[in-house]
Design a protein around this motif. Structure first.
Motif, PDB file in Angstrom:
ATOM      1  N   GLY A 135      56.382  55.771  20.310  1.00 11.44           N
ATOM      2  CA  GLY A 135      57.684  56.329  20.649  1.00 11.44           C
ATOM      3  C   GLY A 135      57.637  57.768  21.134  1.00 11.44           C
ATOM      4  N   GLY A 136      56.503  58.434  21.005  1.00  9.65           N
ATOM      5  CA  GLY A 136      56.373  59.813  21.477  1.00  9.65           C
ATOM      6  C   GLY A 136      56.153  59.888  22.982  1.00  9.65           C
ATOM      7  N   GLN A 137      56.074  61.089  23.478  1.00 12.65           N
ATOM      8  CA  GLN A 137      55.824  61.331  24.891  1.00 12.65           C
ATOM      9  C   GLN A 137      54.800  62.446  25.049  1.00 12.65           C
ATOM     10  OE1 GLN A 137      59.712  62.539  26.335  1.00 12.65           O
ATOM     11  NE2 GLN A 137      60.034  60.516  27.238  1.00 12.65           N
ATOM     12  N   VAL A 138      53.985  62.333  26.085  1.00 14.64           N
ATOM     13  CA  VAL A 138      53.087  63.405  26.486  1.00 14.64           C
ATOM     14  C   VAL A 138      53.159  63.542  27.995  1.00 14.64           C
ATOM     15  CG1 VAL A 138      51.496  63.179  24.526  1.00 14.64           C
ATOM     16  CG2 VAL A 138      51.062  61.885  26.635  1.00 14.64           C
ATOM     17  N   ALA A 139      52.753  64.699  28.486  1.00 15.92           N
ATOM     18  CA  ALA A 139      52.613  64.922  29.921  1.00 15.92           C
ATOM     19  C   ALA A 139      51.122  65.020  30.200  1.00 15.92           C
ATOM     20  CB  ALA A 139      53.321  66.202  30.336  1.00 15.92           C
ATOM     21  N   VAL A 140      50.668  64.306  31.228  1.00 11.90           N
ATOM     22  CA  VAL A 140      49.248  64.320  31.589  1.00 11.90           C
ATOM     23  C   VAL A 140      49.126  64.817  33.020  1.00 11.90           C
ATOM     24  CG1 VAL A 140      47.138  62.974  31.836  1.00 11.90           C
ATOM     25  CG2 VAL A 140      48.764  62.398  30.025  1.00 11.90           C
ATOM     26  N   LYS A 141      48.351  65.892  33.194  1.00 15.31           N
ATOM     27  CA  LYS A 141      48.079  66.437  34.525  1.00 15.31           C
ATOM     28  C   LYS A 141      46.670  66.038  34.912  1.00 15.31           C
ATOM     29  CE  LYS A 141      49.095  70.696  35.423  1.00 15.31           C
ATOM     30  NZ  LYS A 141      49.263  72.168  35.362  1.00 15.31           N
ATOM     31  N   GLY A 142      46.474  65.678  36.164  1.00 12.19           N
ATOM     32  CA  GLY A 142      45.139  65.334  36.624  1.00 12.19           C
ATOM     33  C   GLY A 142      45.118  65.209  38.128  1.00 12.19           C
ATOM     34  N   GLY A 143      43.919  65.094  38.669  1.00  8.90           N
ATOM     35  CA  GLY A 143      43.806  64.940  40.106  1.00  8.90           C
ATOM     36  C   GLY A 143      42.360  64.842  40.534  1.00  8.90           C
ATOM     37  N   VAL A 173      51.999  70.891  42.904  1.00 10.00           N
ATOM     38  CA  VAL A 173      51.373  71.164  44.191  1.00 10.00           C
ATOM     39  C   VAL A 173      49.880  70.847  44.139  1.00 10.00           C
ATOM     40  CG1 VAL A 173      50.831  72.983  45.869  1.00 10.00           C
ATOM     41  CG2 VAL A 173      53.068  72.920  44.786  1.00 10.00           C
ATOM     42  N   ALA A 174      49.194  71.278  43.091  1.00 11.27           N
ATOM     43  CA  ALA A 174      47.744  71.159  43.028  1.00 11.27           C
ATOM     44  C   ALA A 174      47.261  69.873  42.373  1.00 11.27           C
ATOM     45  CB  ALA A 174      47.162  72.359  42.287  1.00 11.27           C
ATOM     46  N   ASN A 175      48.046  69.306  41.481  1.00 11.80           N
ATOM     47  CA  ASN A 175      47.649  68.110  40.749  1.00 11.80           C
ATOM     48  C   ASN A 175      48.863  67.209  40.550  1.00 11.80           C
ATOM     49  OD1 ASN A 175      44.764  68.592  39.819  1.00 11.80           O
ATOM     50  ND2 ASN A 175      45.768  70.484  39.195  1.00 11.80           N
ATOM     51  N   SER A 176      48.593  65.980  40.186  1.00 15.12           N
ATOM     52  CA  SER A 176      49.669  65.052  39.837  1.00 15.12           C
ATOM     53  C   SER A 176      49.942  65.173  38.345  1.00 15.12           C
ATOM     54  CB  SER A 176      49.260  63.618  40.166  1.00 15.12           C
ATOM     55  OG  SER A 176      49.064  63.474  41.556  1.00 15.12           O
ATOM     56  N   THR A 177      51.186  64.873  37.965  1.00 10.21           N
ATOM     57  CA  THR A 177      51.574  64.915  36.554  1.00 10.21           C
ATOM     58  C   THR A 177      52.366  63.660  36.231  1.00 10.21           C
ATOM     59  OG1 THR A 177      51.700  67.326  36.638  1.00 10.21           O
ATOM     60  CG2 THR A 177      52.763  66.250  34.770  1.00 10.21           C
ATOM     61  N   TRP A 178      52.044  63.074  35.081  1.00  5.52           N
ATOM     62  CA  TRP A 178      52.717  61.859  34.628  1.00  5.52           C
ATOM     63  C   TRP A 178      53.364  62.110  33.275  1.00  5.52           C
ATOM     64  CZ3 TRP A 178      47.772  62.108  36.516  1.00  5.52           C
ATOM     65  CH2 TRP A 178      47.521  61.437  37.717  1.00  5.52           C
ATOM     66  N   LEU A 179      54.527  61.512  33.075  1.00  2.89           N
ATOM     67  CA  LEU A 179      55.147  61.464  31.755  1.00  2.89           C
ATOM     68  C   LEU A 179      54.716  60.143  31.153  1.00  2.89           C
ATOM     69  CD1 LEU A 179      57.052  62.690  29.646  1.00  2.89           C
ATOM     70  CD2 LEU A 179      58.902  61.397  30.735  1.00  2.89           C
ATOM     71  N   VAL A 180      54.051  60.198  30.029  1.00  5.44           N
ATOM     72  CA  VAL A 180      53.519  59.005  29.385  1.00  5.44           C
ATOM     73  C   VAL A 180      54.311  58.723  28.120  1.00  5.44           C
ATOM     74  CG1 VAL A 180      51.468  57.936  28.359  1.00  5.44           C
ATOM     75  CG2 VAL A 180      51.218  59.522  30.299  1.00  5.44           C
ATOM     76  N   GLU A 181      54.948  57.550  28.094  1.00  9.40           N
ATOM     77  CA  GLU A 181      55.644  57.074  26.900  1.00  9.40           C
ATOM     78  C   GLU A 181      54.577  56.419  26.022  1.00  9.40           C
ATOM     79  OE1 GLU A 181      58.978  57.364  26.421  1.00  9.40           O
ATOM     80  OE2 GLU A 181      59.409  58.183  28.405  1.00  9.40           O
TER      81      GLU A 181
END
Length: 167
Positions: A31-39, A19-27
């Motif tokens: 081979g790992g993954q992270v989630a990045v929140k920002g706005g 609701v407040a920010n966008s979130t991306w799943l980054v490959e």
């Protein structure tokens, strides 16, 4: 989207539900993954307060909490967890007991050493020795009609909240 310089992205997918920010799943290239929140227009200190809160939850234990990989005034990079809970009720039953357990911790005072955010709304956390007063003043009364968006899944959230409250 801002991520720590030590991470090299190979693919980025916008996730839905924030609701407040966008979130991306980054490959990542490794081979790992992270989630990045920002706005844009994120209040200064919001992500740093969230990272601190996640660390406190991790210290208490019980609830699976993502590791903070990077934090700045414009983004928060987290360990990627399972983005979708399992479809069976066992997940929600375990979550209900875990959250109830978190709320069973006792203290001589209620609040936090700094204010935080609920979305982009300031959440006051002034210390108080009365838990009922703290909740009434800093959680319940501050929510005036129209300030918060309704849940996208009101039945599920209500059922989950009711189940926790009745423990």
């Amino acid at each position: 989207m801002h991520q720590p310089e030590s991470l090299t992205a190979s693919a980025v997918t916008l996730l839905h539900g924030g609701v407040a920010n966008s979130t991306w799943l980054v490959e990542l290239a490794d081979g790992g993954q992270v989630a990045v929140k920002g706005g844009h227009g994120t209040p200064p200190g919001l992500f740093r307060a969230e990272a601190e809160g996640l660390a406190a939850l991790r210290d208490i234990g019980g609830l699976r909490t993502p590791e903070v990989i990077g934090v700045s005034d414009t983004s928060l990079t987290l360990q990627a967890l399972n983005p979708r809970p399992p479809g069976d009720n066992r997940f929600w039953e375990e979550a209900r007991h875990t959250v109830a357990g978190l709320h069973s911790h006792t203290s001589a005072r209620f609040g936090w050493h700094r204010d935080g955010w609920l979305g982009r709304l300031v959440q006051r956390n002034t210390w108080d020795t009365d838990g009922h007063r703290f909740f009434a003043e800093h959680r319940h009364r501050r929510r005036s009609p129209g300030r918060l968006q309704p849940s996208r899944h009101p039945g599920q959230v209500h059922s989950f909240g009711h189940a926790i409250a009745t423990q």
